[in-house]
Write a protein that holds these residues in place. Sequence first.
Motif, PDB file in Angstrom:
ATOM      1  N   VAL A 223      65.080  -2.311  34.768  1.00  0.00           N
ATOM      2  CA  VAL A 223      66.125  -2.906  35.819  1.00  0.00           C
ATOM      3  C   VAL A 223      66.868  -1.649  35.283  1.00  0.00           C
ATOM      4  O   VAL A 223      67.222  -1.936  33.457  1.00  0.00           O
ATOM      5  N   ARG A 224      67.274  -0.801  35.602  1.00  0.00           N
ATOM      6  CA  ARG A 224      68.375   0.128  34.338  1.00  0.00           C
ATOM      7  C   ARG A 224      69.936  -0.073  35.292  1.00  0.00           C
ATOM      8  O   ARG A 224      69.652   0.320  36.017  1.00  0.00           O
ATOM      9  N   ALA A 225      70.583   0.745  34.113  1.00  0.00           N
ATOM     10  CA  ALA A 225      71.286   1.381  34.640  1.00  0.00           C
ATOM     11  C   ALA A 225      72.408   2.109  34.205  1.00  0.00           C
ATOM     12  O   ALA A 225      72.503   2.015  32.482  1.00  0.00           O
ATOM     13  N   ARG A 226      73.386   2.363  33.927  1.00  0.00           N
ATOM     14  CA  ARG A 226      74.436   3.200  33.398  1.00  0.00           C
ATOM     15  C   ARG A 226      75.462   2.486  32.691  1.00  0.00           C
ATOM     16  O   ARG A 226      75.007   3.092  31.147  1.00  0.00           O
ATOM     17  N   GLU A 227      75.634   1.547  32.970  1.00  0.00           N
ATOM     18  CA  GLU A 227      76.274   0.013  32.155  1.00  0.00           C
ATOM     19  C   GLU A 227      75.685  -0.690  31.793  1.00  0.00           C
ATOM     20  O   GLU A 227      75.315  -1.810  33.060  1.00  0.00           O
ATOM     21  N   ARG A 228      75.160  -0.593  31.097  1.00  0.00           N
ATOM     22  CA  ARG A 228      73.996  -1.776  30.378  1.00  0.00           C
ATOM     23  C   ARG A 228      74.872  -2.882  29.959  1.00  0.00           C
ATOM     24  O   ARG A 228      74.195  -4.038  29.971  1.00  0.00           O
ATOM     25  N   VAL A 229      75.418  -2.906  29.293  1.00  0.00           N
ATOM     26  CA  VAL A 229      76.352  -3.997  28.842  1.00  0.00           C
ATOM     27  C   VAL A 229      77.236  -4.871  30.473  1.00  0.00           C
ATOM     28  O   VAL A 229      76.808  -5.827  30.530  1.00  0.00           O
ATOM     29  N   GLU A 255      61.429 -11.850  39.755  1.00  0.00           N
ATOM     30  CA  GLU A 255      61.466 -10.633  40.402  1.00  0.00           C
ATOM     31  C   GLU A 255      62.741  -9.999  41.520  1.00  0.00           C
ATOM     32  O   GLU A 255      63.926  -9.892  40.808  1.00  0.00           O
ATOM     33  N   PRO A 256      61.835  -8.573  41.478  1.00  0.00           N
ATOM     34  CA  PRO A 256      63.384  -7.593  41.168  1.00  0.00           C
ATOM     35  C   PRO A 256      64.872  -8.275  42.879  1.00  0.00           C
ATOM     36  O   PRO A 256      65.585  -7.836  42.217  1.00  0.00           O
ATOM     37  N   GLU A 257      63.334  -8.867  43.504  1.00  0.00           N
ATOM     38  CA  GLU A 257      65.404  -9.136  44.579  1.00  0.00           C
ATOM     39  C   GLU A 257      66.136 -10.061  43.709  1.00  0.00           C
ATOM     40  O   GLU A 257      67.831  -9.488  43.732  1.00  0.00           O
ATOM     41  N   PRO A 258      65.887 -10.925  43.154  1.00  0.00           N
ATOM     42  CA  PRO A 258      66.788 -11.415  42.139  1.00  0.00           C
ATOM     43  C   PRO A 258      68.088 -10.702  41.250  1.00  0.00           C
ATOM     44  O   PRO A 258      69.733 -11.442  41.596  1.00  0.00           O
ATOM     45  N   VAL A 259      67.192 -10.130  41.040  1.00  0.00           N
ATOM     46  CA  VAL A 259      67.460  -9.166  39.802  1.00  0.00           C
ATOM     47  C   VAL A 259      68.376  -8.232  40.537  1.00  0.00           C
ATOM     48  O   VAL A 259      69.737  -7.968  40.272  1.00  0.00           O
ATOM     49  N   GLY A 260      68.593  -7.544  41.859  1.00  0.00           N
ATOM     50  CA  GLY A 260      68.987  -6.474  41.995  1.00  0.00           C
ATOM     51  C   GLY A 260      70.184  -6.917  42.994  1.00  0.00           C
ATOM     52  O   GLY A 260      71.606  -6.666  43.055  1.00  0.00           O
ATOM     53  N   ILE A 261      70.259  -8.617  44.069  1.00  0.00           N
ATOM     54  CA  ILE A 261      70.951  -8.931  44.393  1.00  0.00           C
ATOM     55  C   ILE A 261      72.517  -9.418  43.318  1.00  0.00           C
ATOM     56  O   ILE A 261      73.518  -9.299  43.097  1.00  0.00           O
ATOM     57  N   ARG A 265      76.738  -8.054  43.310  1.00  0.00           N
ATOM     58  CA  ARG A 265      77.462  -9.139  43.385  1.00  0.00           C
ATOM     59  C   ARG A 265      78.544  -8.534  41.970  1.00  0.00           C
ATOM     60  O   ARG A 265      79.020  -8.969  41.948  1.00  0.00           O
ATOM     61  N   ALA A 266      77.292  -8.434  40.736  1.00  0.00           N
ATOM     62  CA  ALA A 266      78.844  -7.884  40.173  1.00  0.00           C
ATOM     63  C   ALA A 266      79.203  -5.903  39.732  1.00  0.00           C
ATOM     64  O   ALA A 266      80.107  -6.033  38.872  1.00  0.00           O
ATOM     65  N   GLY A 267      79.347  -5.662  41.318  1.00  0.00           N
ATOM     66  CA  GLY A 267      79.653  -4.461  41.446  1.00  0.00           C
ATOM     67  C   GLY A 267      77.951  -3.744  39.812  1.00  0.00           C
ATOM     68  O   GLY A 267      79.155  -2.031  39.878  1.00  0.00           O
ATOM     69  N   VAL A 268      77.798  -3.626  39.919  1.00  0.00           N
ATOM     70  CA  VAL A 268      76.698  -2.556  38.362  1.00  0.00           C
ATOM     71  C   VAL A 268      75.456  -1.768  39.328  1.00  0.00           C
ATOM     72  O   VAL A 268      74.890  -2.454  39.920  1.00  0.00           O
ATOM     73  N   PRO A 269      76.099  -0.319  39.508  1.00  0.00           N
ATOM     74  CA  PRO A 269      75.074   0.142  40.299  1.00  0.00           C
ATOM     75  C   PRO A 269      73.920   0.799  39.689  1.00  0.00           C
ATOM     76  O   PRO A 269      73.478   0.454  38.393  1.00  0.00           O
ATOM     77  N   LEU A 270      72.592  -0.236  40.025  1.00  0.00           N
ATOM     78  CA  LEU A 270      71.581   0.475  39.625  1.00  0.00           C
ATOM     79  C   LEU A 270      70.780   2.147  39.508  1.00  0.00           C
ATOM     80  O   LEU A 270      71.148   3.191  40.535  1.00  0.00           O
TER      81      LEU A 270
END
Length: 309
Positions: A223-229, A255-261, A265-270
């Motif tokens: 999983v990768r996001a622009r805002e890693r912290v 699994e990918p699903e709970p990671v994406g959820i 929920r935290a409002g972090v774009p992936l």
Amino acid sequence: MIEIEHLTRRYGTQLAVSDVTFSCPAGTVTGFLGPNGAGKSTTLRTLCGLAAPTSGSATIGGRQYRELPNPGRHVGVLLDAGAQHAGRTGGEVLTLTAKVLGVPRTRVGEMLQLVGLDGGAAGKRVGKYSLGMRQRLGLATALLGDPEVLVLDEPANGLDPEGIYWMRGLLRGFADRGGTVLLSSHLLREVEAVADRLAVIAGGRLVASGSKEELLAAAGTVVRARERVALEQALAAAGIRYDAAEDGALLAGDEPEPVGIAAARAGVPLLELRPASGAGLEELFRSLTHAGGPADAAPTTPTAQEARA
């Protein structure tokens, strides 16, 4: 067939290995992996009769190593390539071993040629050997009795890339002919290339075992996001374990699903969310052993009483 069942080994008050269970079927190469001090060497020493289990068992073909008649004809062992008489030549080392095992003298020449130590190298004293040459001699010694099982601890240590490639083919051919190989190594990519099965130990306890395909398929999620912290905080809040991966990504232990959820929920774009099955053995190893450490390592040199056990 190698069977490790509920193996526990203590050195005084130190718990070196705790309730370890895994098997190595005939016709397979099993990679035995773990950080330094995780309990790999203790497990192999116990399997080869150099230490007695505190509880549980370690057997080869249903019998303990000490119960095997002329064990070198059944099990080839390489635990320490440096444990060879420095004043003898490579040819002399194998000749003496052949006499002990009761194998024909012709096996000596065959094994020297197999490992690339024939010719001038055979007449050279072992004390003048490089580490890679000692590893080759150790492999020749292990194979001399034509065993059905090989137990090897870091056999590629000191080998150059060509030597590592050669050893990979040697072990793969041995297993394909019906042999059983238990291989401990820190060279994860080489283990991934040759192994059929994996057993991973951390802190003296087995954290995973099974076929390579099964374990790599369950390696987690990249999983990768622009805002890693912010992503790290989201995963931690959801109770999802994670570790650093390549190129700024994270390897999440779910699994990918709970990671994406958790990220949503935290409002972090992936930027990336995918199964880590393609990440390879190195990522799997890091995810499994991140919490493990050398705290429960056995002493390097057992006491005299322990050595007799």
